[in-house]
Design a protein around this motif. Structure first.
Motif, PDB file in Angstrom:
ATOM      1  N   GLY A  62       0.787  -1.237   0.000  1.00  0.00           N
ATOM      2  CA  GLY A  62       0.000   0.000   0.000  1.00  0.00           C
ATOM      3  C   GLY A  62       0.810   1.274   0.000  1.00  0.00           C
ATOM      4  N   MET A  63       2.086   1.190  -0.413  1.00  0.00           N
ATOM      5  CA  MET A  63       2.913   2.396  -0.444  1.00  0.00           C
ATOM      6  C   MET A  63       3.141   2.802  -1.897  1.00  0.00           C
ATOM      7  SD  MET A  63       6.774   2.971   1.042  1.00  0.00           S
ATOM      8  CE  MET A  63       6.538   2.137   2.584  1.00  0.00           C
ATOM      9  N   ALA A  64       2.892   4.057  -2.216  1.00  0.00           N
ATOM     10  CA  ALA A  64       3.181   4.545  -3.572  1.00  0.00           C
ATOM     11  C   ALA A  64       3.951   5.848  -3.461  1.00  0.00           C
ATOM     12  CB  ALA A  64       1.887   4.770  -4.350  1.00  0.00           C
ATOM     13  N   ARG A  91      -2.260   3.268   0.496  1.00  0.00           N
ATOM     14  CA  ARG A  91      -2.616   3.648   1.865  1.00  0.00           C
ATOM     15  C   ARG A  91      -1.684   4.789   2.307  1.00  0.00           C
ATOM     16  NH1 ARG A  91      -3.226  -0.904   6.512  1.00  0.00           N
ATOM     17  NH2 ARG A  91      -3.718   0.520   8.213  1.00  0.00           N
ATOM     18  N   LEU A  92      -0.477   4.776   1.735  1.00  0.00           N
ATOM     19  CA  LEU A  92       0.497   5.840   2.006  1.00  0.00           C
ATOM     20  C   LEU A  92       1.026   6.347   0.674  1.00  0.00           C
ATOM     21  CD1 LEU A  92       2.489   7.438   3.892  1.00  0.00           C
ATOM     22  CD2 LEU A  92       4.064   5.512   3.605  1.00  0.00           C
ATOM     23  N   ASN A 149      -8.373  10.012   1.151  1.00  0.00           N
ATOM     24  CA  ASN A 149      -8.330   8.563   0.880  1.00  0.00           C
ATOM     25  C   ASN A 149      -7.084   7.861   1.398  1.00  0.00           C
ATOM     26  OD1 ASN A 149     -10.750   8.796  -0.538  1.00  0.00           O
ATOM     27  ND2 ASN A 149      -9.666   9.386  -2.396  1.00  0.00           N
ATOM     28  N   PHE A 150      -6.073   8.630   1.805  1.00  0.00           N
ATOM     29  CA  PHE A 150      -4.826   7.978   2.229  1.00  0.00           C
ATOM     30  C   PHE A 150      -4.011   8.904   3.132  1.00  0.00           C
ATOM     31  CE2 PHE A 150      -4.667   9.362  -2.243  1.00  0.00           C
ATOM     32  CZ  PHE A 150      -3.895  10.498  -2.083  1.00  0.00           C
ATOM     33  N   THR A 151      -2.923   8.370   3.616  1.00  0.00           N
ATOM     34  CA  THR A 151      -1.954   9.157   4.383  1.00  0.00           C
ATOM     35  C   THR A 151      -0.970   9.739   3.369  1.00  0.00           C
ATOM     36  OG1 THR A 151      -2.220   7.578   6.165  1.00  0.00           O
ATOM     37  CG2 THR A 151      -0.256   8.991   6.251  1.00  0.00           C
TER      38      THR A 151
END
Ligand SMILES: Nc1ncnc2c1ncn2[C@@H]1O[C@H](COP(=O)(O)OP(=O)(O)OP(=O)(O)O)[C@@H](O)[C@H]1O
Ligand SMILES: [Mg+2]
Length: 256
Positions: free
Chosen positions: A80-82, A170-171, A199-201
């Motif tokens: 979930g990291m982009a 997610r991040l 929608n995300f951190t």
């Protein structure tokens, strides 16, 4: 609120140079966090370690409570990291649409080959839907069939952010998303971030602090590889040590 990502004593040495020096970063779930610091202070190196591009010399990275210090970059994306890069990083020879689809296929969990995609129509629909949504979100629907080389720098930046969004992270880590953009393009990117940030951190490195000061909830200042100040953005920007390292001299008033 719990930490989504945190670091303990995170350090990166390049030979004798300590680019990141014992950084203890804590980013809570749902937060919009800004990172600033003079040129060469270690901001991108920090992102490169968070995203797995650089192996830390020392220290630890925790993401969703798991130790990911030695996890491969694509595994972090699957978790979930982009991220986006300081210099826009897309394939010029592909169309905007191809760039989006290719990245989304590559990084969706359990969906790493075209062969899998061919045999899984339901997944194909999910991927194409999220790519279409991302294109629309970044305002590139009309440009989708153009070779990326024909897009303006601002459009390429939007495409890169679109690729990150299509992964439904997610991040999201944005490294100087406003760099090299015109005032008009800057407001488009800021509008987009404002629309999607719930929608995300989000962690955003930016030099153009006045542009993001209203967007970020916390601000971390890095100098010479170390965190020198963090907290409420307005207060951080009024700290004499921050003003001195960033603007070169202490000032009596805080007008940021
Ligand atoms: N791959 C590398 N090999 C050797 N030194 C590096 C490497 N990457 C970064 N550095 C050095 O580490 C230091 C921190 O660089 P970094 O790119 O992290 O700074 P930055 O804060 O992102 O700067 P800027 O605001 O200019 O983007 C610099 O002295 C840089 O030259
Ligand atoms: Mg940088």
């Amino acid at each position: 609120m719990s930490d989504l990502i945190s670091t303990k004593g995170l350090t990166k040495r390049f030979g004798g140079l300590v680019a990141v020096d014992g950084v203890e970063l804590r980013i809570q779930e749902g937060q919009v966090a800004g990172v600033m610091g003079p040129n060469g202070s270690g901001k991108t190196t920090l992102f490169n370690m968070l995203s797995g591009l650089f192996r830390p010399s020392d220290g630890q990275i925790l993401f969703q409570g798991k130790d990911i210090t030695h996890l491969a970059p694509h595994k972090r994306v699957e978790m979930g990291m982009a991220r986006t890069f300081q210099l826009v990083s897309v394939f010029d020879s592909l169309t905007a649409w191809e760039n989006l689809v290719l990245s989304t296929i590559r990084f969706r969990k359990g969906q790493q080959t075209f062969r899998n995609l061919y045999f899984a129509p339901a997944q194909k629909r999910t991927i194409l839907t999220s790519c279409l949504e991302a294109l629309e979100m970044v305002g590139l629907t009309e440009q989708s069939e153009k070779p990326t080389s024909e897009l303006s720098y601002g459009e390429k930046r939007m495409l890169e952010i679109g690729i990150a969004l299509s992964l439904k992270p997610r991040l999201l880590l944005l490294d100087e998303p406003l760099a090299g953009l015109s005032d008009h393009e800057i407001s488009e990117v800021l509008d987009l971030i404002d629309r999607v940030k719930k929608n995300f951190t989000l962690v955003i490195i930016e030099h153009k602090i006045s542009k993001i000061v209203d967007l970020v909830e916390t601000l971390t200042v890095i100098n010479l590889g170390r965190i020198i100040c963090e907290g409420d953005p307005e207060q951080v920007l009024c700290e004499p040590s921050v003003r001195e390292c960033y603007w070169g001299k202490e000032t009596d008033t805080c007008s940021m």
